[in-house]
Design an enzyme around this catalytic site. Structure first.
Site, short mmCIF file in Angstrom:
data_model
loop_
_atom_site.label_atom_id
_atom_site.label_comp_id
_atom_site.label_asym_id
_atom_site.label_seq_id
_atom_site.Cartn_x
_atom_site.Cartn_y
_atom_site.Cartn_z
N CYS A 304 -43.38 5.78 63.95
CA CYS A 304 -44.38 5.52 65.01
C CYS A 304 -43.62 4.98 66.21
CB CYS A 304 -45.43 4.53 64.52
SG CYS A 304 -46.34 5.06 63.06
N PRO A 307 -43.43 3.08 72.48
CA PRO A 307 -42.92 3.82 73.64
C PRO A 307 -41.42 4.12 73.62
CG PRO A 307 -43.16 1.53 74.23
CD PRO A 307 -43.64 1.65 72.82
N GLY A 308 -40.71 3.71 72.55
CA GLY A 308 -39.34 4.18 72.41
C GLY A 308 -38.23 3.15 72.52
N GLY A 309 -38.56 1.89 72.73
CA GLY A 309 -37.52 0.88 72.86
C GLY A 309 -36.68 0.74 71.59
N LYS A 310 -37.36 0.61 70.45
CA LYS A 310 -36.63 0.50 69.18
C LYS A 310 -35.93 1.82 68.85
CE LYS A 310 -39.98 -2.81 67.33
NZ LYS A 310 -41.02 -2.56 68.35
N CYS A 426 -46.30 -5.96 65.34
CA CYS A 426 -46.27 -6.99 66.38
C CYS A 426 -47.55 -7.82 66.24
CB CYS A 426 -46.18 -6.36 67.78
SG CYS A 426 -45.90 -7.60 69.07
#
Length: 497
Positions: A304, A307-310, A426
């Site tokens: 999942c 938005p792509g930071g991890k 989170c």
């Protein structure tokens, strides 16, 4: 209904005109829907740009379910704000939205009427004015005058007289005096806490239970206060592609702080290899990599990913260790953000746009490591998403928990024997964290929960306070008041060889 509970009402509902003559300031009109709109004179009243930006963002949140953290940066750029004005607009918008429930209770007392009887634009201007008067160093006369000018522009001279009277009543007391006044009528200790710290009662109870699971219930007020504080900007230096700068953050070896101002210039100069990312988000991604030694050729999945930071952090780690990374994000717009996030890493990352449950089922035993950052209430990021606490309800939790259980069950099916999965939310809500893991593992004998605390301690640069949760689970719960991070939850699950 208490004033705290009223913020969940639709503020677009038409207010009613007062006719009973009881209490409340009446100078210049009621602030209700009976005004004739802005006069030509009121339209010419100037409003300081930073306050105008803050007000416009607050109105968008109220009327269009906008997200302040997404809308505000663009509004600041469009208005040409920089430096002190940009900082002021941010503080006014975020601060007002964080403490909305408390300000509504204060406004209701000062106006002598239910907030539902006040025109929505007038109410938003009063909220903004109340925040300036009670919680900032803005001079009272400037806060009152600018807010009255906003009302005049939005609703006309009659309504501005009403707003002037309400704001002057608010300014006649200190913040502590108002808190004592609005909490005096609270029906329970939790409602009193909710009014004082601007949290819905259901969130207060969920946070207390999560802290109690660690034997730290006495930290509740400290946590609530931390949720209302503006978080420091934290950046990530993608490992192998950029180096962390000073000041360094205490835990994640990739994390460092901003020296102030807009971090966009630093991000742009690095071509995306430095980006804004909470230290807690960095820690949980690094823990997946550090859970056991990486073997070249491993295949990883961010299930999942938006938005792509991890995803970008995992991509940099995969590049360094010779692993392959896939990503999935069901929402097309967020999938686009994932592709943009990983573009700075010279590693091909295939980004699918599927329901994560179906994708995982279609790829049985395909992955050595899986990150499942599950959709959740987001209660761990209330500092960064100021309006979120007023949008979510306790009724949202069961549906999300069911989805989390389905995603975790499917993801474990896509994990190879000997592989590791990081279940992340989170949110500290027990129904979204420990309960999900316990439910999914209850009837399984092929999965073990690792001691994530030991892994995070190994990843961390400095000692980190991670008490043992009740029941002997090895999961990790981070906290804004204790660690300076979002309240990230992490459980590391290993499928038996």
């Amino acid at each position: 209904m208490s004033a705290l509970g009223r913020q969940n009402r639709d503020d677009r509902r038409g207010p009613q005109r007062r006719t009973d003559g009881q209490g409340g300031p009446r100078e210049g009109g009621t602030g209700g829907t009976t005004h004739r709109g802005p006069s030509r004179d009121s339209r010419t009243r100037e409003v300081q740009p930073a306050r105008r930006v803050a007000f416009d963002v607050i109105r968008a949140v109220s009327t269009s379910d906008a997200y302040a953290n997404l809308l505000l940066p663009g509004a600041i750029r469009e208005a040409g704000l920089s430096g002190a004005d940009a900082a002021l607009a941010t503080e006014l918008a975020y601060g007002t939205l964080r403490r909305l429930g408390t300000y509504d209770a204060i406004i209701a007392q000062a106006a002598g009427r239910d907030i539902a009887e006040i025109d929505p634009p007038v109410l938003d201007a009063l909220r903004l004015g109340a925040h300036q008067i009670l919680a900032t160093r803005v001079a009272t006369h400037a806060a009152v005058n600018e807010s009255v000018n906003l009302v005049a522009r939005e609703a006309g001279r009659g309504a501005s007289g009403f707003a002037n009277a309400v704001l002057r009543r608010i300014a006649a007391r200190t913040q502590e005096e108002w808190l004592e006044a609005v909490t005096a009528a609270a029906r329970s200790d939790d409602e009193r806490l909710g009014l004082r710290f601007a949290h819905p009662v259901w969130i207060i109870r969920a946070l207390r239970r999560a802290l109690a699971a660690e034997g730290r219930e006495e930290e509740l007020e400290e946590l609530l206060a931390a949720d209302n504080a503006a978080p420091e900007v934290t950046l990530v230096a993608l490992p192998g592609l950029a180096e962390p700068q000073e000041p360094r953050r205490p835990y994640a070896p990739t994390a460092f702080g901003s020296e102030g101002g807009d971090p966009g210039a630093v991000v742009a100069a690095s071509k995306g290899r430095v980006r804004v990312q909470d230290e807690g988000s960095q820690l949980v991604a690094l823990a997946l990599v550090g859970a056991q030694p990486v073997v070249e050729g491993e295949r990883w999945l961010d299930l999942c990913a938006g938005p792509g930071g991890k995803t970008a952090l995992l991509a940099a780690e995969a590049l360094r260790s010779g692993a392959v990374l896939d990503a999935n994000e069901v929402v097309p717009a967020r999938a686009g953000l994932v592709r943009k996030a990983v573009a700075s890493v010279p590693l091909h990352v295939e980004v699918a746009e599927e329901d994560g449950r179906l994708l995982a089922v279609d790829r049985p035993a395909a992955y050595d490591r899986i990150l499942l950052d599950a959709p959740c209430t987001g209660l761990g990021a209330l500092r960064r998403r100021p309006e979120a606490r007023w949008r979510k309800t306790a009724a949202d939790v069961p549906e999300l928990a069911a989805l989390q259980e389905e995603l975790l069950t499917a993801a474990l099916g896509a994990l190879k024997p000997g592989g590791v999965l990081a279940y992340v939310t989170c949110s500290p809500h027990l129904a979204e964290t420990a309960a999900v893991v316990q439910t999914v593992l209850r009837d399984r004998d092929d999965v073990d929960e690792l001691d994530a605390r030991e892994v995070v301690r190994d990843v961390s640069q400095h000692p980190i306070d991670l008490p043992e949760p009740a029941g002997g689970s090895g999961h990790v719960q981070l906290w804004p008041h204790r660690h300076g991070t979002d309240a990230m939850f992490l459980s590391l699950l290993r499928k038996r060889p």
